[in-house]
Design a protein around this motif. Structure first.
Motif, PDB file in Angstrom:
ATOM      1  N   ALA A  94       8.277  14.704  -3.535  1.00 54.66           N
ATOM      2  CA  ALA A  94       8.316  13.500  -4.129  1.00 54.66           C
ATOM      3  C   ALA A  94       7.331  12.543  -3.471  1.00 54.66           C
ATOM      4  CB  ALA A  94       9.648  12.784  -4.028  1.00 54.66           C
ATOM      5  N   PHE A  95       6.347  13.476  -2.586  1.00 51.68           N
ATOM      6  CA  PHE A  95       5.324  12.544  -1.845  1.00 51.68           C
ATOM      7  C   PHE A  95       4.337  11.830  -2.501  1.00 51.68           C
ATOM      8  CE2 PHE A  95       1.006  12.255   0.247  1.00 51.68           C
ATOM      9  CZ  PHE A  95       1.534  11.561   1.206  1.00 51.68           C
ATOM     10  N   ASP A  96       3.934  12.325  -3.732  1.00 53.03           N
ATOM     11  CA  ASP A  96       3.022  11.334  -4.683  1.00 53.03           C
ATOM     12  C   ASP A  96       3.758  10.502  -5.211  1.00 53.03           C
ATOM     13  OD1 ASP A  96       0.894  13.199  -3.938  1.00 53.03           O
ATOM     14  OD2 ASP A  96       1.192  14.733  -5.745  1.00 53.03           O
ATOM     15  N   ALA A  97       4.937  10.707  -5.724  1.00 60.72           N
ATOM     16  CA  ALA A  97       5.696   9.412  -6.386  1.00 60.72           C
ATOM     17  C   ALA A  97       6.141   8.425  -5.449  1.00 60.72           C
ATOM     18  CB  ALA A  97       7.014   9.848  -6.924  1.00 60.72           C
ATOM     19  N   PHE A  98       6.270   8.859  -4.115  1.00 58.61           N
ATOM     20  CA  PHE A  98       6.587   7.893  -3.171  1.00 58.61           C
ATOM     21  C   PHE A  98       5.409   6.909  -2.857  1.00 58.61           C
ATOM     22  CE2 PHE A  98       5.737   7.131   1.428  1.00 58.61           C
ATOM     23  CZ  PHE A  98       6.627   6.156   2.041  1.00 58.61           C
ATOM     24  N   VAL A  99       4.261   7.681  -2.850  1.00 58.03           N
ATOM     25  CA  VAL A  99       2.871   7.019  -2.499  1.00 58.03           C
ATOM     26  C   VAL A  99       2.678   5.813  -3.431  1.00 58.03           C
ATOM     27  CG1 VAL A  99       0.274   7.175  -1.967  1.00 58.03           C
ATOM     28  CG2 VAL A  99       1.921   8.738  -0.937  1.00 58.03           C
ATOM     29  N   ALA A 100       2.748   6.322  -4.825  1.00 60.05           N
ATOM     30  CA  ALA A 100       2.646   5.452  -5.923  1.00 60.05           C
ATOM     31  C   ALA A 100       3.537   4.342  -5.935  1.00 60.05           C
ATOM     32  CB  ALA A 100       2.741   6.255  -7.314  1.00 60.05           C
ATOM     33  N   ALA A 101       4.701   4.547  -5.633  1.00 58.52           N
ATOM     34  CA  ALA A 101       5.815   3.379  -5.768  1.00 58.52           C
ATOM     35  C   ALA A 101       5.530   2.566  -4.599  1.00 58.52           C
ATOM     36  CB  ALA A 101       7.165   4.109  -5.582  1.00 58.52           C
ATOM     37  N   PHE A 102       5.136   2.910  -3.341  1.00 53.81           N
ATOM     38  CA  PHE A 102       4.911   2.374  -2.284  1.00 53.81           C
ATOM     39  C   PHE A 102       3.608   1.410  -2.501  1.00 53.81           C
ATOM     40  CE2 PHE A 102       3.145   2.238   2.378  1.00 53.81           C
ATOM     41  CZ  PHE A 102       4.351   1.375   3.007  1.00 53.81           C
ATOM     42  N   ARG A 103       2.539   1.702  -3.034  1.00 54.46           N
ATOM     43  CA  ARG A 103       1.474   0.856  -3.312  1.00 54.46           C
ATOM     44  C   ARG A 103       1.728  -0.107  -4.519  1.00 54.46           C
ATOM     45  NH1 ARG A 103      -3.395   5.515  -4.348  1.00 54.46           N
ATOM     46  NH2 ARG A 103      -3.762   5.579  -2.269  1.00 54.46           N
ATOM     47  N   GLN A 104       2.619   0.262  -5.542  1.00 56.52           N
ATOM     48  CA  GLN A 104       3.201  -0.657  -6.372  1.00 56.52           C
ATOM     49  C   GLN A 104       3.873  -1.922  -5.647  1.00 56.52           C
ATOM     50  OE1 GLN A 104       5.894   0.861  -9.520  1.00 56.52           O
ATOM     51  NE2 GLN A 104       4.982  -0.630 -11.001  1.00 56.52           N
ATOM     52  N   ALA A 105       4.908  -1.410  -4.923  1.00 59.64           N
ATOM     53  CA  ALA A 105       5.473  -2.481  -4.515  1.00 59.64           C
ATOM     54  C   ALA A 105       4.714  -3.434  -3.588  1.00 59.64           C
ATOM     55  CB  ALA A 105       6.646  -1.832  -3.517  1.00 59.64           C
ATOM     56  N   TYR A 106       3.909  -3.162  -2.859  1.00 60.11           N
ATOM     57  CA  TYR A 106       3.208  -3.910  -1.917  1.00 60.11           C
ATOM     58  C   TYR A 106       1.849  -4.654  -2.641  1.00 60.11           C
ATOM     59  CZ  TYR A 106       6.844  -3.464   1.573  1.00 60.11           C
ATOM     60  OH  TYR A 106       8.086  -3.607   2.046  1.00 60.11           O
ATOM     61  N   GLU A 107       1.239  -3.751  -3.534  1.00 61.81           N
ATOM     62  CA  GLU A 107       0.046  -4.488  -4.009  1.00 61.81           C
ATOM     63  C   GLU A 107       0.540  -5.388  -5.051  1.00 61.81           C
ATOM     64  OE1 GLU A 107      -2.357  -1.373  -5.469  1.00 61.81           O
ATOM     65  OE2 GLU A 107      -2.930  -0.663  -3.630  1.00 61.81           O
ATOM     66  N   MET A 108       1.708  -5.410  -5.615  1.00 60.72           N
ATOM     67  CA  MET A 108       2.146  -6.436  -6.632  1.00 60.72           C
ATOM     68  C   MET A 108       2.645  -7.689  -5.700  1.00 60.72           C
ATOM     69  SD  MET A 108       4.540  -4.198  -9.281  1.00 60.72           S
ATOM     70  CE  MET A 108       5.157  -5.693 -10.179  1.00 60.72           C
ATOM     71  N   SER A 109       3.096  -7.279  -4.555  1.00 59.70           N
ATOM     72  CA  SER A 109       3.446  -8.552  -3.702  1.00 59.70           C
ATOM     73  C   SER A 109       2.211  -9.401  -3.055  1.00 59.70           C
ATOM     74  CB  SER A 109       4.614  -8.089  -2.617  1.00 59.70           C
ATOM     75  OG  SER A 109       3.955  -7.530  -2.012  1.00 59.70           O
ATOM     76  N   ALA A 110       1.101  -8.593  -2.913  1.00 56.08           N
ATOM     77  CA  ALA A 110      -0.049  -9.215  -2.192  1.00 56.08           C
ATOM     78  C   ALA A 110      -0.576 -10.292  -2.844  1.00 56.08           C
ATOM     79  CB  ALA A 110      -0.966  -7.916  -2.149  1.00 56.08           C
TER      80      ALA A 110
END
Length: 320
Positions: free
Chosen positions: A304-320
């Motif tokens: 699930a590493f790739d899905a984890f990285v994608a979700a991590f980016r989405q979580a914090y780039e949306m709030s940036a």
């Protein structure tokens, strides 16, 4: 009546308990463990009328054990700063839970005790990667810059002693460390009398040097992800390295992963220090838990590493 003291084995948990027992000495059974071991209430073997003090442990992780103890007639004093969803109302449960991102459990105990042993709370806040809150407390207590630096070193070193995925990874068992600090009302006296602290500091810095040699596995404008090797030093340093990264790049969110048996990762997550929110919410997507500014995932499938990285980016780039 029998008493049980149950706390996280990091600086915040140990120093929170120490403040309480300095104020109210009590012959209690101590239950603690590595920083990652949050499900400690299940180890309490209590009878009706017994009393449990729980400190710096996620209520959500311990919910079933808490409800079982309450049903058995056990009184529980629960002090914590992790997210607690749907806190039950019960006459035997006394909960003091504050999830503000600039608060740790030792600060809640300090609040309860009116600052009576504030220097321990200062050290705990530094250990929990809350330097601004620690500095504010130090100023309130009239602690000078030299002593504040010593308290910071104490908090970071004791916190480091609790890191690891098992007791085999630890530099000292948290219960043994608590026994060493227990005789001291003043943390600076403990610093002067305990040579082990210098050893903890040396190993912490050596492990951090090894971590700093690693290159990020994934980066974006608002996030950075590291994959450390399957080594004891890496499991120890994971959280401290995440704290260091967050201080060096406060506008970014950071994730530090180490492999575990059975095809999983363990992850330490840090929200940006400049906006310390959402780490707990993100980790719950992958079965983890924690608090707004810092949280973790215990069993992230490696696939699930790739899905984890994608979700991590989405979580914090949306709030940036």
């Amino acid at each position: 009546m029998q008493y049980f003291d149950v706390c996280n084995g990091d600086a915040d948990g140990l120093f929170a308990l120490h403040q309480l027992r300095l104020a109210t000495p009590r012959n209690a059974v101590l239950i603690t463990g590595p920083k990652r071991d949050n499900a400690l209430l299940a180890r309490v073997i209590a009878s009706p009328g017994d009393h449990v003090t729980a400190l710096d442990l996620s209520f959500d992780v311990n919910r079933a054990a808490v409800l079982a103890l309450l049903a058995r007639g056990v009184t529980i004093d629960y002090i914590d700063h992790h997210v607690a969803t749907g806190l039950p109302r019960h006459p035997l449960l006394h909960a003091d839970i504050d999830t503000a991102p600039d608060v740790c459990t030792s600060m809640l105990v300090d609040r309860r005790l009116g600052g009576r042993y504030r220097a321990w709370a200062v050290a705990a806040a530094f250990g929990d990667n809350l330097p601004d809150a620690a500095h504010r407390l130090a100023r309130l207590a009239g602690i000078d810059s030299g002593d504040e630096a010593s308290l910071r070193e104490l908090g970071e070193n004791v916190n480091y002693a609790g890191y690891g995925d098992s007791t085999d990874d630890l530099l000292i068992d948290p219960a043994a460390l608590y026994a060493l600090l227990e005789p001291y009302a003043d943390p600076l006296d403990f610093v002067g009398a305990c040579p082990l602290l210098a050893t903890l500091g040396r190993v912490r810095r050596e492990d951090l040097e090894l971590a700093c040699e690693q290159r990020p596995a994934a980066t974006s404008a608002s996030t950075e992800v590291y994959m450390l090797p399957d080594e004891r030093w890496a499991r120890r340093v994971r959280g401290a390295f995440a704290n260091r990264l967050s201080r060096e790049a406060p506008e970014r969110a950071h994730a530090v992963l180490t492999p575990t048996a059975g095809g999983f990762w363990t992850a330490s997550i840090r929200a940006p220090l400049a906006a310390p929110f959402g780490a707990d919410r993100f980790c719950r997507l992958f079965g983890g838990a924690g608090r707004a500014g810092a949280a973790g995932i215990g069993h992230l499938p490696r696939a699930a590493f790739d899905a984890f990285v994608a979700a991590f980016r989405q979580a914090y780039e949306m709030s940036a």
